[in-house]
Scaffold this active site. Structure first.
Site, short mmCIF file in Angstrom:
data_model
loop_
_atom_site.label_atom_id
_atom_site.label_comp_id
_atom_site.label_asym_id
_atom_site.label_seq_id
_atom_site.Cartn_x
_atom_site.Cartn_y
_atom_site.Cartn_z
N HIS A 164 -6.86 1.10 6.28
CA HIS A 164 -5.64 0.37 5.94
C HIS A 164 -4.47 1.30 5.67
CE1 HIS A 164 -3.52 -2.91 3.46
NE2 HIS A 164 -3.70 -3.43 4.64
N LYS A 166 -1.26 3.86 5.93
CA LYS A 166 -0.06 3.90 6.77
C LYS A 166 0.74 5.16 6.43
CE LYS A 166 -0.64 -0.83 6.26
NZ LYS A 166 -1.33 -1.57 5.21
N ASP A 171 6.80 17.19 11.84
CA ASP A 171 7.03 18.64 11.75
C ASP A 171 6.46 19.26 10.48
OD1 ASP A 171 8.24 18.61 14.19
OD2 ASP A 171 10.29 18.92 13.46
N HIS A 401 4.63 -8.65 1.50
CA HIS A 401 3.62 -7.74 2.03
C HIS A 401 3.59 -6.43 1.27
CE1 HIS A 401 1.58 -5.14 5.13
NE2 HIS A 401 0.85 -6.23 5.23
N LYS A 403 3.24 -3.52 -1.69
CA LYS A 403 2.26 -3.14 -2.70
C LYS A 403 2.93 -2.05 -3.55
CE LYS A 403 0.16 -3.64 1.59
NZ LYS A 403 0.13 -5.07 1.67
N ASP A 408 5.92 1.34 -17.42
CA ASP A 408 6.81 1.81 -18.49
C ASP A 408 8.20 2.22 -18.00
OD1 ASP A 408 4.79 1.37 -20.29
OD2 ASP A 408 4.15 3.45 -20.38
#
Length: 504
Positions: A164, A166, A171, A401, A403, A408
Site C-alpha cells: 500500500h 506510495k 535524483d 482518502h 491519512k 499536541d
C-alpha cells in the site's frame, strides 16, 4: 464437492506457480545527484538548514500532480517510484509517460507497482520495462493474468497482502510520500468525483531513508520482474495515448497546473521554500507482504506510541477507520485522561467501501461515551437517491482518502496508513512523522471548521445523532446516517455481523 474444490485449487496452484527466481539481478539506489538543476537548488537550501529536513505538504490535488510531473522532468539521474494503484486514465497516462520520457533521455527509472492496482496497464508497463533505462517490478503478482482475480481462489493468503506504500524519489534528493495513488480521482481536478487527500514533498536526510526503504521493497521476496508475467508490448503506444490524454479537457487542465505551479520556477531560481524540521520515516518491513514480520516490528506499534505520547490533543484523519479493540482502548484511555481526541472519517454517504464503514459503526457508541469526538465527512457531490445495489456497495467516489494524524499541535504523520486492521496486519505501509507545529496546527484548524463534516453525538436517550452545521450557523439534526436510505442502512447492519473485520 469439498474434495473436488480442493483438487481444483491444488491444480490451479500447480498450473500457475510463481517463478523460481524473482528478478534477474539486485539493483540499488544511486547516489544523490547534486549536479543537476534539482540537486543544485536543494543543496543550497540544505546548506542554509544543516541537519534538518524540508517538507512541503501537498493538500491540493492539482499541485500534487504537478509536483510529480515537474520532478520527473527535472530528473537527471534516477527516479524510484512505488505505488499501490496506478490507473490508466488521464493523469495515470500522463505521469507514466513522464517516466518514459525520463528513461528515454537516460534517467534510470525503477517503478514498483502492486499487481492489485494496475488494471489495464499490462501492455504499457511492458513497454516502459522494455526501455534500456527503465525497469518495472510487480509486488505480489497474480500468476493467472486473465481472469486475474481468479488467482485469489488458489493463492488467497498471499494475494490478500498488498503493498500500500506510495513514494516517488527523484535524483536521490527529493521525495514525495503520502496517501495518493496515481489516478484522476486522487488529483481532484474539475467538478467530477474525487478524493480529499494529502501527501508531502521532502528533502534532506529523510530522502536517503526513503531510498533505502525503496531498495528493500525493490529487492524483496515479494517483488518480481515484470517481464516474468507481462507479454512483450504489441506496439509503442504509451506516448500516443498520453498525448491523446493531454488533448482532453481534463488533460488541458493538468497541463495548466504544471505550467502554473511555482515549483519549476523555484527550482530555476534556486529558491525552494520548505518547512524545516526533523522528519522520521515510519515504514513496514517488506516481509510483511509474506506475513513474516513479528507483531512488535509493525508500523502500527510506532503509531500507537505516537498516540500514547499525546498530552493535550490527538487529531486523526483516516478515510477508513476501524480502531479494533486495542485501538479503541487507546483512544478511550486518552480521552478519559483529558486529551482532546478527534477523529475525522467518511460518512456512510461519502465512503467508497461500505463494509469498512459498517465495521466502524460497531465502535461509535463506546468512543462517544468515553469523550472521543467523531466527525464524518459529507460527500462532495449530491448522490442520486435511487442507486443500484452495486453502486450502494461501491459507495461514493467523492470522499476522504487522506491519512493524517496530529499530536499536541506539535507533530504530524502523513502517509498511506489507514486506521484499520488491513493497514495494521495485512498491507505494507509507510509515512513521514514530521516535527512541525505549523503543519500540525494547520490540521487542527481544518478540523475546527464545522461546515465540511457532520458532528456525531449521543442525544439524551443515548441514541446517535448527526449535527450538520452550516456556515451561517444553521444546525440540522439527523437521527439517521445523513443522505442515506433505509436499504443502505439495513445493509450495514447485515455486514456489521459478518466475521470479516480482520481483512477490512
Amino acid at each position: 464437492m469439498v474434495a473436488l474444490i480442493a483438487i481444483a485449487i491444488v491444480g490451479l496452484r500447480l498450473a500457475f506457480p510463481l517463478p523460481e527466481e524473482n528478478f534477474s539481478e539486485l539493483t540499488h539506489r544511486q547516489g544523490a545527484d547534486w549536479a543537476g538543476p534539482l540537486g543544485a537548488t536543494i543543496q543550497n537550501a540544505l546548506d542554509r538548514n544543516p541537519g534538518l529536513d524540508g517538507v512541503r505538504p501537498l493538500g491540493n490535488g492539482r499541485a500534487a500532480f504537478a509536483a510529480r510531473a515537474i520532478l520527473a522532468r527535472e530528473a537527471t539521474s534516477s527516479i524510484d517510484a512505488q505505488y499501490y494503484i496506478w490507473q490508466d486514465d488521464v493523469t495515470g497516462l500522463m505521469l507514466l509517460d513522464e517516466l518514459r520520457a525520463a528513461a528515454e533521455r537516460g534517467v534510470r527509472v525503477r517503478l514498483l507497482v502492486d499487481d492489485n492496482g494496475i488494471s489495464g496497464l499490462d501492455n504499457l508497463l511492458a513497454e516502459l520495462d522494455a526501455l534500456p533505462s527503465a525497469s518495472v517490478r510487480i509486488f505480489n503478482p497474480f500468476t493467472l493474468r486473465n481472469p486475474k482475480l481468479l488467482s485469489y481462489v488458489f493463492d488467497f493468503s498471499r494475494l490478500n497482502r498488498r503493498m500500500h506504500n506510495k513514494s516517488m524519489t527523484v535524483d536521490g534528493v527529493a521525495t514525495i510520500v503520502g496517501g495518493r495513488n496515481i489516478g484522476d480521482i486522487y488529483f481532484d481536478y474539475g467538478t467530477g468525483t474525487h478524493y480529499l487527500d494529502v501527501d508531502a514533498i521532502a528533502i534532506g536526510p529523510i530522502v536517503e531513508e526513503v531510498s533505502q526503504s525503496f531498495d528493500a521493497y525493490w529487492n524483496s521476496a515479494s517483488s518480481y520482474d515484470a517481464d516474468l508475467f507481462l507479454e512483450p508490448p504489441l506496439k509503442q503506444s504509451l506516448q500516443a495515448m498520453a498525448d491523446a490524454a493531454r488533448q482532453t479537457a481534463a488533460g488541458a487542465g493538468y497541463q495548466k497546473a504544471i505550467q502554473e505551479n511555482e515549483l519549476a520556477d523555484r527550482i530555476a531560481a534556486h529558491d525552494l521554500k520548505f518547512e524545516w524540521s526533523e522528519v522520521t520515516l515510519f515504514v513496514d518491513d517488506p516481509a510483511k507482504g509474506l506475513g513474516e514480520v513479528k507483531s512488535g516490528d509493525l508500523i502500527v506499534e510506532q503509531l500507537i506510541e505516537f498516540a500514547n505520547t499525546s498530552q493535550i490533543s490527538l487529531d486523526l484523519v483516516s478515510a477508513y477507520f476501524i480502531p479494533g479493540e486495542r485501538g479503541a482502548d487507546v483512544l478511550r484511555s486518552l480521552a478519559e485522561s483529558g486529551v482532546k481526541v478527534r477523529v475525522l472519517t467518511n460518512s456512510l454517504d461519502a465512503t467508497d467501501v461500505m463494509p469498512v464503514h459498517a465495521a466502524y459503526m460497531r465502535y461509535r457508541d463506546d468512543l462517544l461515551n468515553s469523550g472521543v469526538e467523531l466527525l464524518e465527512l459529507r460527500a462532495l457531490r449530491q448522490e442520486h437517491r435511487d442507486r443500484s445495489l452495486p453502486e450502494i456497495l461501491a459507495g461514493s467516489a467523492s470522499g476522504l482518502h487522506a491519512k493524517v494524524f496530529g499530536s499536541d499541535r506539535e507533530r504530524v504523520f502523513i502517509g498511506s496508513y489507514n486506521l484499520d486492521p488491513r493497514s495494521a496486519r495485512l498491507n505494507t505501509e509507510m509515512g513521514l512523522m514530521i516535527e512541525s507545529p505549523t503543519i500540525a496546527a494547520s490540521l487542527a484548524e481544518q478540523l475546527n471548521k464545522p461546515e465540511f463534516s457532520y458532528r456525531v453525538e449521543l442525544d439524551d436517550n443515548g441514541e446517535i445523532i448527526w449535527l450538520q452545521v452550516e456556515q451561517d450557523g444553521t444546525v440540522t439534526v439527523h437521527t439517521n446516517d445523513p443522505e442515506t436510505n433505509g436499504f443502505q442502512r439495513a445493509l450495514t447492519v447485515v455486514v456489521r455481523w459478518l466475521p470479516v473485520e480482520w481483512m477490512l
